[in-house]
Design an enzyme around this catalytic site. Structure first.
Site, PDB file in Angstrom:
ATOM      1  N   ASN A   9      17.115  17.546  67.771  1.00 27.25           N
ATOM      2  CA  ASN A   9      17.436  16.232  67.220  1.00 27.25           C
ATOM      3  C   ASN A   9      18.943  16.050  67.355  1.00 27.25           C
ATOM      4  O   ASN A   9      19.704  16.637  66.596  1.00 27.25           O
ATOM      5  CB  ASN A   9      16.995  16.155  65.752  1.00 27.25           C
ATOM      6  N   TRP A  10      19.322  15.243  68.326  1.00 21.51           N
ATOM      7  CA  TRP A  10      20.766  15.063  68.591  1.00 21.51           C
ATOM      8  C   TRP A  10      21.421  14.061  67.654  1.00 21.51           C
ATOM      9  O   TRP A  10      22.639  13.853  67.729  1.00 21.51           O
ATOM     10  CB  TRP A  10      20.978  14.634  70.056  1.00 21.51           C
ATOM     11  N   LYS A  11      20.604  13.416  66.826  1.00 23.00           N
ATOM     12  CA  LYS A  11      21.159  12.446  65.861  1.00 23.00           C
ATOM     13  C   LYS A  11      22.072  11.447  66.593  1.00 23.00           C
ATOM     14  O   LYS A  11      21.774  11.072  67.725  1.00 23.00           O
ATOM     15  CB  LYS A  11      21.856  13.195  64.722  1.00 23.00           C
ATOM     16  N   HIS A  95      13.001  11.000  58.983  1.00 21.76           N
ATOM     17  CA  HIS A  95      14.035  12.022  58.811  1.00 21.76           C
ATOM     18  C   HIS A  95      14.791  11.764  57.507  1.00 21.76           C
ATOM     19  O   HIS A  95      14.983  10.612  57.122  1.00 21.76           O
ATOM     20  CB  HIS A  95      15.000  12.000  60.002  1.00 21.76           C
ATOM     21  N   GLU A  97      17.793  11.756  56.811  1.00 16.32           N
ATOM     22  CA  GLU A  97      18.961  10.872  56.955  1.00 16.32           C
ATOM     23  C   GLU A  97      18.535   9.412  56.992  1.00 16.32           C
ATOM     24  O   GLU A  97      19.245   8.531  56.516  1.00 16.32           O
ATOM     25  CB  GLU A  97      19.770  11.277  58.204  1.00 16.32           C
ATOM     26  N   GLU A 167      11.920  19.921  56.346  1.00 18.24           N
ATOM     27  CA  GLU A 167      13.376  19.985  56.404  1.00 18.24           C
ATOM     28  C   GLU A 167      13.935  19.848  54.994  1.00 18.24           C
ATOM     29  O   GLU A 167      14.141  18.725  54.508  1.00 18.24           O
ATOM     30  CB  GLU A 167      13.922  18.850  57.284  1.00 18.24           C
ATOM     31  N   GLY A 173      22.518  20.648  57.987  1.00 23.87           N
ATOM     32  CA  GLY A 173      23.935  20.526  58.291  1.00 23.87           C
ATOM     33  C   GLY A 173      24.844  21.251  57.318  1.00 23.87           C
ATOM     34  O   GLY A 173      26.049  21.039  57.308  1.00 23.87           O
ATOM     35  N   SER A 213      19.649  23.884  59.530  1.00 24.77           N
ATOM     36  CA  SER A 213      20.575  24.951  59.903  1.00 24.77           C
ATOM     37  C   SER A 213      19.909  26.077  60.704  1.00 24.77           C
ATOM     38  O   SER A 213      20.236  27.253  60.510  1.00 24.77           O
ATOM     39  CB  SER A 213      21.295  25.512  58.668  1.00 24.77           C
ATOM     40  N   GLY A 234      19.195  20.498  64.643  1.00 25.49           N
ATOM     41  CA  GLY A 234      20.241  19.486  64.721  1.00 25.49           C
ATOM     42  C   GLY A 234      21.472  20.042  65.420  1.00 25.49           C
ATOM     43  O   GLY A 234      21.515  20.149  66.652  1.00 25.49           O
ATOM     44  N   GLY A 235      22.470  20.406  64.655  1.00 23.80           N
ATOM     45  CA  GLY A 235      23.778  20.817  65.194  1.00 23.80           C
ATOM     46  C   GLY A 235      23.705  21.827  66.326  1.00 23.80           C
ATOM     47  O   GLY A 235      24.387  21.675  67.351  1.00 23.80           O
TER      48      GLY A 235
END
Ligand code: 13P
Length: 249
Positions: A9-11, A95, A97, A167, A173, A213, A234-235
């Site tokens: 997930n590159w957001k 998600h 976010e 999640e 994050g 994470s 993600g990151g």
């Protein structure tokens, strides 16, 4: 045995050029690695570039969100048919976010999920508790509510392509990861809700990913759990080396 899915997930990161660069560096790192399914979920504007760069591979491409209406005066929104038309196989729905910053609710997740399934997308529905809920011992209750509403009015047959991502919001994050056991416990709660909604057979075959994470250093311990059917990253998915290291856990 459920086949694992490792999804990125590159957001709101990367331009089409950077997305192409990623794929060019990533493909050689995973080319002899058919063990698990892989999917990349870039921003909308990068979808055509990523679909094109992944042509002739087995790697899926997903949107990060969609709207439930077919078309019309919904400025800024994108439909399931539009995602399909540019070559998406997957879509992330609900998600945390989106829930936190853009007003998504369990109800909107359910509306989107029904439309995504009808459009032939593989939805990745995200659920998870915030820190206060975990500390108050409410994790199970929160997951049950999120799943109950998200899964309502969907049959066991319709739900076959559904993927869920657990999640925990406090792990996203933050560098804090749920322990493999915490994740596995949450996944059991989610699977039990799926069994209620869709029947045992669909629930047993449904993949439940862990996200929060995930890094090359912790991927193996998480993926070794029977209950964890993959990762939503993600990151650590932004860099081809670190994402491929997770794929190779
Ligand atoms: P991080 O891997 O950056 O914690 O993000 C997880 C996530 O939100 C994936 O959807």
């Amino acid at each position: 045995m459920r086949r694992k899915l490792i999804a990125a997930n590159w957001k709101m990161c990367k331009t089409p050029d950077l997305a192409r660069e990623f794929v060019a560096a990533f493909l050689p790192l995973v080319k002899d690695h058919p063990r698990d399914d892989i999917a990349l979920c870039p921003s909308y504007v990068c979808l055509p570039a990523v679909v094109e760069a992944l042509r002739d591979t087995q790697i899926g491409v997903g949107g990060q969100n969609m709207f439930w209406e077919k078309e019309g005066a919904y400025t800024g929104e994108i439909s399931a048919a539009m995602l399909r038309a540019v070559g998406c196989s997957h879509v992330i729905i609900g998600h945390s976010e989106r829930r936190q910053y853009f007003g998504e609710t369990d109800d909107t997740v359910n509306r989107k999920l029904k439309v995504a399934l009808a459009a032939g997308l593989q939805p990745i529905v995200c659920v998870g508790e915030v820190l206060e809920e975990r500390e108050a011992g409410l994790t199970e209750q929160v997951l049950e509510r999120q799943c109950n509403i998200a899964f309502s009015e969907i049959s066991g047959v319709e739900a076959v392509p559904l993927i869920v991502a657990y999640e925990p919001v406090w792990a996203i994050g933050t560098g804090k990861t749920a322990t493999p056991q915490m994740a596995a416990d949450a996944h059991e709660v989610i699977r039990a809700q799926a069994a209620k909604a869709f029947g045992e057979e669909t629930a047993q075959a449904m993949r439940i990913l862990y996200g929060g994470s995930v890094k090359p250093e912790n991927a193996n311990a998480l993926m070794s759990k029977m209950e964890i059917d993959g990762a939503l990253v993600g990151g650590a998915s932004l860099d081809p080396k670190s994402f491929s290291a997770i794929v190779h856990y």
